[in-house]
Design an enzyme around this catalytic site. Structure first.
Site, PDB file in Angstrom:
ATOM      1  N   GLY A  24       0.815  -1.214   0.000  1.00 52.80           N
ATOM      2  CA  GLY A  24       0.000   0.000   0.000  1.00 52.80           C
ATOM      3  C   GLY A  24       0.845   1.259   0.000  1.00 52.80           C
ATOM      4  O   GLY A  24       0.554   2.224   0.711  1.00 52.80           O
ATOM      5  N   ILE A  56       0.122   6.942   4.337  1.00 53.79           N
ATOM      6  CA  ILE A  56       1.046   6.395   5.322  1.00 53.79           C
ATOM      7  C   ILE A  56       2.156   5.606   4.645  1.00 53.79           C
ATOM      8  O   ILE A  56       3.336   5.728   5.005  1.00 53.79           O
ATOM      9  CB  ILE A  56       0.289   5.534   6.346  1.00 53.79           C
ATOM     10  CG1 ILE A  56      -0.619   6.425   7.211  1.00 53.79           C
ATOM     11  CG2 ILE A  56       1.257   4.735   7.223  1.00 53.79           C
ATOM     12  CD1 ILE A  56      -1.547   5.675   8.147  1.00 53.79           C
ATOM     13  N   ASP A  99      -2.884  -7.025  -6.726  1.00 53.06           N
ATOM     14  CA  ASP A  99      -4.158  -6.994  -6.002  1.00 53.06           C
ATOM     15  C   ASP A  99      -4.046  -7.988  -4.859  1.00 53.06           C
ATOM     16  O   ASP A  99      -4.099  -9.204  -5.063  1.00 53.06           O
ATOM     17  CB  ASP A  99      -5.293  -7.372  -6.947  1.00 53.06           C
ATOM     18  CG  ASP A  99      -6.642  -7.481  -6.239  1.00 53.06           C
ATOM     19  OD1 ASP A  99      -6.692  -7.248  -5.010  1.00 53.06           O
ATOM     20  OD2 ASP A  99      -7.644  -7.801  -6.903  1.00 53.06           O
ATOM     21  N   ASN A 125       1.092  -2.743   5.391  1.00 53.31           N
ATOM     22  CA  ASN A 125       0.379  -1.474   5.487  1.00 53.31           C
ATOM     23  C   ASN A 125      -0.938  -1.447   4.715  1.00 53.31           C
ATOM     24  O   ASN A 125      -1.857  -0.724   5.090  1.00 53.31           O
ATOM     25  CB  ASN A 125       1.307  -0.354   4.983  1.00 53.31           C
ATOM     26  CG  ASN A 125       0.610   0.977   4.860  1.00 53.31           C
ATOM     27  OD1 ASN A 125       0.157   1.547   5.842  1.00 53.31           O
ATOM     28  ND2 ASN A 125       0.522   1.494   3.628  1.00 53.31           N
ATOM     29  N   SER A 135      -5.097  -0.414  13.709  1.00 55.18           N
ATOM     30  CA  SER A 135      -6.030   0.709  13.821  1.00 55.18           C
ATOM     31  C   SER A 135      -6.506   0.803  15.253  1.00 55.18           C
ATOM     32  O   SER A 135      -6.583  -0.213  15.960  1.00 55.18           O
ATOM     33  CB  SER A 135      -7.230   0.505  12.898  1.00 55.18           C
ATOM     34  OG  SER A 135      -8.248   1.448  13.180  1.00 55.18           O
ATOM     35  N   TYR A 169     -14.185  -4.722   9.719  1.00 56.84           N
ATOM     36  CA  TYR A 169     -12.907  -3.996   9.714  1.00 56.84           C
ATOM     37  C   TYR A 169     -12.220  -4.077  11.072  1.00 56.84           C
ATOM     38  O   TYR A 169     -11.038  -4.424  11.167  1.00 56.84           O
ATOM     39  CB  TYR A 169     -13.147  -2.539   9.324  1.00 56.84           C
ATOM     40  CG  TYR A 169     -11.901  -1.689   9.309  1.00 56.84           C
ATOM     41  CD1 TYR A 169     -11.018  -1.730   8.226  1.00 56.84           C
ATOM     42  CD2 TYR A 169     -11.600  -0.854  10.380  1.00 56.84           C
ATOM     43  CE1 TYR A 169      -9.870  -0.952   8.224  1.00 56.84           C
ATOM     44  CE2 TYR A 169     -10.448  -0.072  10.381  1.00 56.84           C
ATOM     45  CZ  TYR A 169      -9.590  -0.127   9.297  1.00 56.84           C
ATOM     46  OH  TYR A 169      -8.446   0.646   9.287  1.00 56.84           O
ATOM     47  N   LYS A 195      -8.511  -6.001  12.056  1.00 54.24           N
ATOM     48  CA  LYS A 195      -7.355  -5.305  12.622  1.00 54.24           C
ATOM     49  C   LYS A 195      -6.978  -5.892  13.979  1.00 54.24           C
ATOM     50  O   LYS A 195      -5.795  -6.045  14.308  1.00 54.24           O
ATOM     51  CB  LYS A 195      -7.659  -3.808  12.752  1.00 54.24           C
ATOM     52  CG  LYS A 195      -7.792  -3.086  11.417  1.00 54.24           C
ATOM     53  CD  LYS A 195      -6.491  -3.090  10.633  1.00 54.24           C
ATOM     54  CE  LYS A 195      -6.560  -2.244   9.390  1.00 54.24           C
ATOM     55  NZ  LYS A 195      -5.272  -2.160   8.664  1.00 54.24           N
TER      56      LYS A 195
END
Length: 256
Positions: A18, A23, A69, A96, A153, A166, A170
């Site tokens: 990423g 970031i 991907d 990331n 996160s 989500y 994490k």
């Protein structure tokens, strides 16, 4: 000072997934500033990846962009193979990349997240990071040196505002990093996570509200460079492992 204890990362290879996000981009520049060569992973932002490579090369390091991907495990394996064949084995891995996969909000309905969407989120956010770590670890073991960092996160500890798919993807990273950190510490490998929130110039915070800003104790949103500085700390400090560093402007009162 032994090689295992050294904070000198000049000449090391960092694979950052990423890399075209806020970031990832900032972290690539930060580590390149310390002399790291960078394997730049991206998915769709071709122009930004090419721009980043040019900026990294200006810092005197090697940099190559790799498109993949990462919602597909075969693509993860291919990315690792391509990086190894082009630049060598990564010494540093910053997991990331990730997806939101739809935002319910804190008052959403769990019925709106199908089990298929749940599994897709876990595969893309957590499964990818697991597999890439699994692929990079053997060479780190052989060298008796390695740095693994997960981008988690604050949602992992608080539930967050996106949704259960989500937040749980994490949170799963934390159990993963704790096991890895304990298992491979004796091999000169550290494993940590940074857990950001309220960081502007990212996909999650492209248009934040003024009301949200007012709720942050320090009175402003975070910047990608401030997360990148934490990643830099985690890869240069050989004594810091098994940790989750929260970067949220004081939103949460302590680490979770």
């Amino acid at each position: 000072m032994s090689q295992e204890d050294s904070d000198d990362i000049k000449g090391k290879l960092a694979l950052i997934t990423g890399c075209t996000g806020g970031i990832g981009y900032a972290t690539a520049l930060s580590l390149a500033g310390r002399g790291c060569h960078i394997a730049v992973h991206f998915h769709q932002a071709v122009q930004k990846a090419e721009e980043l490579v040019l900026n990294l090369e200006k810092l005197g390091v090697k940099a190559v962009a790799f498109r993949a991907d990462l919602s597909n495990y075969d693509n993860v394996r291919q990315l690792h193979t391509d990086v190894v064949n082009t630049l060598g084995n990564p010494d540093i891995l910053f997991n990331n990349s990730g997806i939101l996969n739809g935002a319910l909000g804190p008052n959403g309905n769990i019925q709106d997240v199908s089990v298929e969407k749940f599994e897709e989120t876990w595969r893309t956010n957590t499964g990818t990071a697991y597999l890439l770590t699994q692929l990079c670890l053997p060479n780190m073991e052989n060298k008796k040196w390695g740095r693994i960092v997960f981008n988690s996160s604050v949602a992992a500890g608080t539930g967050g505002v996106v949704g259960p798919h989500y937040a749980s993807s994490k949170s799963a990273m934390h159990g993963l990093l704790h096991w890895i950190a304990n298992r491979y510490a004796k091999d000169g490998i550290t494993c940590n996570a940074v857990a950001p929130a309220l960081i502007i110039e990212t996909g999650m915070m492209s248009n934040p509200s003024e009301e949200l800003r007012k709720r942050i104790p320090i009175g402003r949103f975070g910047r990608p460079q401030e997360v990148a500085s934490i990643v830099e700390l985690l890869v240069t400090n050989a004594y810091m492992t098994n940790k989750i560093i929260v970067a949220d402007g004081g939103w949460t009162p302590s680490a979770f």
